[in-house]
Design an enzyme around this catalytic site. Sequence first.
Site: not given
Length: 442
Positions: A99, A238, A240, A242
Amino acid sequence: MKYFGTDGFRGKVNEVLTVDHAIKIGKFLGYYYSGKTENARCVIGKDTRRSGYMFEYALVAGLTSTGCDVDLLHVTTTPSVSYITRTEKYDFGIMITASHNPFYDNGIKIIDGNGMKMDEEILQQCEDYIDGITTVELAENEAVGRAQDYMQGRNHYMNYLTTTLNESMRGYKIGLDCANGASFMIAKSVFDMLGADTFVINNQPDGFNINRNCGSTHIEELQKYVRQNRLDIGFSFDGDADRCLAVDENGNIVDGDMIIYILGCYLKEQGALKDNTVVTTIMSNLGITKALERQGIANVQTAVGDKYVSEEMNAHGYNIGGEQSGHVIISKYATTGDGVLTALQVMSVLIKKKCPLSALVSDVTLYPQVLINVTVPNPDAALAAQSVKDCVKDCEQKMGDKGRVVLRKSGTEPLVRVMVECEDDALCKQYANEIKNAVVNA
């Protein structure tokens, strides 16, 4: 749990999270699901970290060795894995990502067949296998699984995103900060397809620059970029994707709390906000709660973590919720936080209301809030220390009903997070530093 935190199994590569862990996770999941269905199927995605390749191959080896077929999306976002898992009837999905963490960390997120985070009971069984408490059987002969590329799945997801916006973005100058992460393959294409004049930064990943001075955890560059290029709005993701934070036309940050406020107010106007309620976490700014109250919207708060927000939303059917950090769940379209989807829905409101982003949050006055991450060897011991408790109590008594303290352990890193919020900015910083010192010296 020993390995899986609130956001998967995450840590420093080859130290906390190893290839052996990945192979065992693959073996367990392949064995578990092959025992429940004749042809177990899994889909895997990863972000742009160099180490993603070795974890991808290790997971594939483990999964196929115990009879699971694997489709590889390669570099893609966490929400795309969730979407493909849910809509294309995979038994489960895996996302390889840490992340917002730096490149030298990585992680393994496991997603169930409904596109949600995996049930903790199954994760505990996986941990038992990792620790050698249980065993699995390898597949034989025709039962061995296979792996293949499935990059078209990413296109299916991108096409879906374009269907969530009925309006054209033609004429809007929009900045995107892709954090040198997974969204670099998706975000610009989606905005371009919807007619935007798209300006992109940090979309040249090299395996090591993910989240480095960019993205939602370092939004200063996007703020500057929006101002210098006189853009209408900016969105920052960010690693990834999400998460999503926004920047208004003046370069001011519009965080996850304020995005929830914007979307919640619009849904209420349309009579579509379930029980006139949104879901946030205990980290949500007091100013947001008061602004929501003025709009006749209730604010239910959960523990920190989009997992807990999701659970609360599912339990009561609420349709909007999320975190200050930019995880926003819009249940009409997704089961998890989705940064690109969130950006599209903010644009939808902005276009329909025919006003700049700043106008949509003009009624919000945020309280000064200081968040300090304190690295300590044993977060649990620090939180339990009487000296820390006494310091927190003293600060709370001084603030009275004009402020609050939230002290908690990180679910993904060896940190204690200190948050202080009160009307006076100087006192806010003073109390936060007092508590930080207490934690360090505990």
